[in-house]
Design an enzyme around this catalytic site. Structure first.
Site, PDB file in Angstrom:
ATOM      1  CB  THR A 122      -0.923   0.162   1.252  1.00 48.43           C
ATOM      2  OG1 THR A 122      -0.257  -0.452   2.437  1.00 48.43           O
ATOM      3  CG2 THR A 122      -2.179  -0.997   1.125  1.00 48.43           C
ATOM      4  CE  LYS A 171       0.385  -3.443   3.467  1.00 45.20           C
ATOM      5  NZ  LYS A 171      -0.823  -2.846   3.604  1.00 45.20           N
ATOM      6  CB  THR A 182      -3.149  -4.323   6.863  1.00 42.77           C
ATOM      7  OG1 THR A 182      -4.527  -4.067   7.456  1.00 42.77           O
ATOM      8  CG2 THR A 182      -3.010  -5.687   6.581  1.00 42.77           C
ATOM      9  CD  GLU A 191       3.192   4.877   8.829  1.00 38.23           C
ATOM     10  OE1 GLU A 191       2.240   4.603   7.918  1.00 38.23           O
ATOM     11  OE2 GLU A 191       2.844   5.292   9.929  1.00 38.23           O
ATOM     12  CG  ASN A 242       1.067   8.232  10.409  1.00 39.07           C
ATOM     13  OD1 ASN A 242       0.396   7.458   9.903  1.00 39.07           O
ATOM     14  ND2 ASN A 242       2.412   7.653  10.697  1.00 39.07           N
ATOM     15  CB  SER A 257      -4.627  12.281  -0.693  1.00 32.42           C
ATOM     16  OG  SER A 257      -3.666  11.085  -0.469  1.00 32.42           O
TER      17      SER A 257
END
Lengths: 409, 409
Positions: A156, A182, A193, A280, A404, A409
């Site tokens: 993703t 992932k 996830t 992230e 975050n 979007s």
């Protein structure tokens, strides 16, 4: 930028006999994006799974659990990105079932032989028509060599596809192991996830698959954390196609069972750690190793307190050897009878705290040197037993907040 | 910028009969900074305290606990900033005792009548000489009207001094309540600790003070969180000087006890919430209210899961009504038998989720409107009982990372 992680070379991922993989662009959420992946399994595969502990679990998770618990003879797996089918109630369950029915019909299977997985935005209806319309292309695409394609197909907001592969000897026979994963933190804007799929051609009794998946997750996916958030869709599936010539593994504590488990664990850990490396905003990969505990559980508790502390994580981001923050996290981890005067702390090879206080021979520049590395091991000795456990995490950077805090979007 | 929080007006803080406060510049860590505060209590005050649950607790915390448990007749409190005297072992205990001995000698008291508090850098030796040298100036400065000065004197990296004051009727007699607090997240670079000091002139039996402090903390300081980190030095002290003319409060569940507790709680909550309003990088003040639980404890568990989730907190920072993140946090809060189909979620007056799914009448622009406010109430109904609890927190912004990732200066 991911920490020491690059995209897998397709040729380094060994095909697993009995598994074919196809990927298609179904336009689930955005056009021109590989967002639909199918795994087609030859008859006779053994399959086990572990799923999110989140009580708000997604529709596909509920269906997977139900089918695996009922002993379904799994022949196909379907994964869509772009939509998590979570927080969608009865309608979500119906849509996940429809997807499975469509794939089963095209493959001549029963619907319960298909396991569904979804990842993406939460609380929006799964566009089942577009997914069903994409299935023929995914089936046509199916090849044993498509692991790298699948690693891309399930992404993703990952910045790098994640795959790993190995060969190992089980009972004198060479077996193959390949997997993909992932996840990049728990959730980028609305994208949830962690998914992991691991396959081997080894012969393994179906009866041990659930336990095998559990034990593998405990040593890999259940030991990584980005931000402590647990997604509604986390799933980890282990497949043994039973195509190899080894004597079937019927017990995990047998010599063959242990050899296989160890080899699978190696690949599962790479896949799990890849998620942290691509965490992230991650700039550092941190191993938190806690030893000297009474039980592994309490070591884990301390390791997670350190790994989840925003203060510790920002200190790593800043390359600041801020010992107080780590010791404070040890202190509030919840071990009621912890004796602070027995705690030792190391950053890699540097012994920073001894008996709960600053090591007299510790020099700030030594801590600083380690903190500047891209990979760091924090080692804590609790001085109260011989158990240990390890957790992998990353730092907390400006980019984590940016990623975050971006509006969906 | 703190959220709806300004410095207290000195004249709005009622002096409390029997308490004099003095502040000095001792140069503990930096020069020209008010860093030493003493509270001088007339004979006969009742005192209770609650301290950090962190096992790595600081030397002064250990001494305070010991003295209050032993029933010491407390006559003075000494607070230094700049150094936390935590992670300092036996030597740290000795230095905290030295400070108390010096103050006791100057006031003609026994050392155990002095309670010490420290906040600042961890794992560095307390500069006891400089503190002792500063005591005469602090004593000379002591005045009943110096609450606002004290609120400044105990600041470390707070951006705004925190104080609150009230009058209330207890048993037909007007009593005065005034308090101060400090803390701005758990720790700015190496700066730890939440401190709260609350005084009333009401007559209260020493026997109920410990329980009173505990119950007040449970409704105020123990219900706020910035980043989930628990400092080594957190302390909350309640003083009743017994100067007012009310009949002594001997039980908290008496009418007088309840009236007093309610009035004290109002001030304690203001002081606790002020810490969140001045939270590191805070741009929003969030009330997380969980109701419909079987027990208050499980409501609290869910409230903290929401309040600690970096994903939820970054969504608040972004003013993004990202329902999925809040529901996911509810789901992983650890209630094993939670039924997701009974969960309702509100943002202020906007009913966003019903029975675990999106409310059909919910419009994104309504959620958006609430999320843009500086103060937001998240209300979750678990649909399984009649218990409730509330936690206050702030958002997670870029500035939080900047503040905590700055190298210690």
């Amino acid at each position: 930028m991911p920490v020491n992680l690059t995209a897998p070379v397709a040729s380094s991922l060994h095909p697993v006999a009995g598994v074919r993989i196809g990927v298609a662009e179904a336009g689930v959420r955005k056009a021109n994006r590989k967002d639909l992946t199918v795994f087609l399994l030859d008859e006779g595969a053994s399959v086990g799974g572990v799923f999110t502990s989140n009580r708000f679990c997604a529709a596909p998770v509920q269906i997977c659990r139900e089918r695996l618990d009922a002993g379904a003879a799994v022949r196909a797996i379907v994964v869509n990105t772009g939509n998590a089918n979570a927080g969608t109630g009865e309608d979500g369950l119906a849509r996940a079932r429809q997807t499975c029915e469509a794939l089963a019909a095209q493959l001549g299977l029963q619907p319960d032989q298909v396991l569904p997985f979804s990842t993406g935005v939460i609380m929006e209806p799964l566009p089942v028509d577009r997914i069903v319309a994409g299935l023929p292309a995914a089936i046509t695409d199916a090849q044993p060599a498509h692991w790298a394609r699948a690693a891309e197909g399930i992404m993703t907001t990952d910045t790098v596809p994640k795959a790993a592969s190995a060969k190992a000897m089980v009972g004198g026979v060479e077996v193959t192991i390949t997997g993909i994963s992932k996840g990049a933190g728990m959730i980028r804007p609305n994208m949830a996830t962690m998914l992991g799929f691991l396959a081997t051609d080894a012969k393994v009794d179906q009866a041990v698959m659930k336990q095998l998946a559990f034990e593998l997750a405990e040593g890999s996916f259940n030991r990584v954390t980005i931000d402590g958030d647990t997604s509604t869709n986390d799933s980890f599936i282990v497949i043994a196609t039973n195509k190899a010539a080894n004597a079937p593994v019927t017990a995990l504590d047998s010599a063959d069972g242990q050899a296989l488990k160890e080899a699978l664990m190696g690949v599962a850990r790479q896949l799990a750690q890849a998620i942290v490396r691509d965490g992230e905003g991650a700039t550092k990969f941190i191993t938190v190793q806690v030893e000297g505990g009474k039980t592994a559980a309490e070591c884990r508790q301390v390791a997670y307190a350190i790994a989840h502390s925003p203060l510790v994580k920002t200190a790593f981001f800043a390359s600041d050897p801020n010992l107080g923050r780590i010791l404070a996290a040890v202190g509030y981890a919840g071990i009621d009878d912890l004796d602070q005067t027995r705690i030792d702390l190391y950053l890699d090879d540097v012994h920073v705290a001894v008996n709960g206080g600053r090591n007299p021979s510790y020099r700030e520049e030594d801590g600083q040197r380690v903190m500047k590395q891209a990979e760091i091991t924090v080692r804590v000795n609790l001085g109260r037993g011989s158990a240990s456990d390890t957790v992998w995490t990353c730092d907390l950077s400006h980019d984590y907040v940016s990623i975050n805090a971006d509006y969906r979007s």
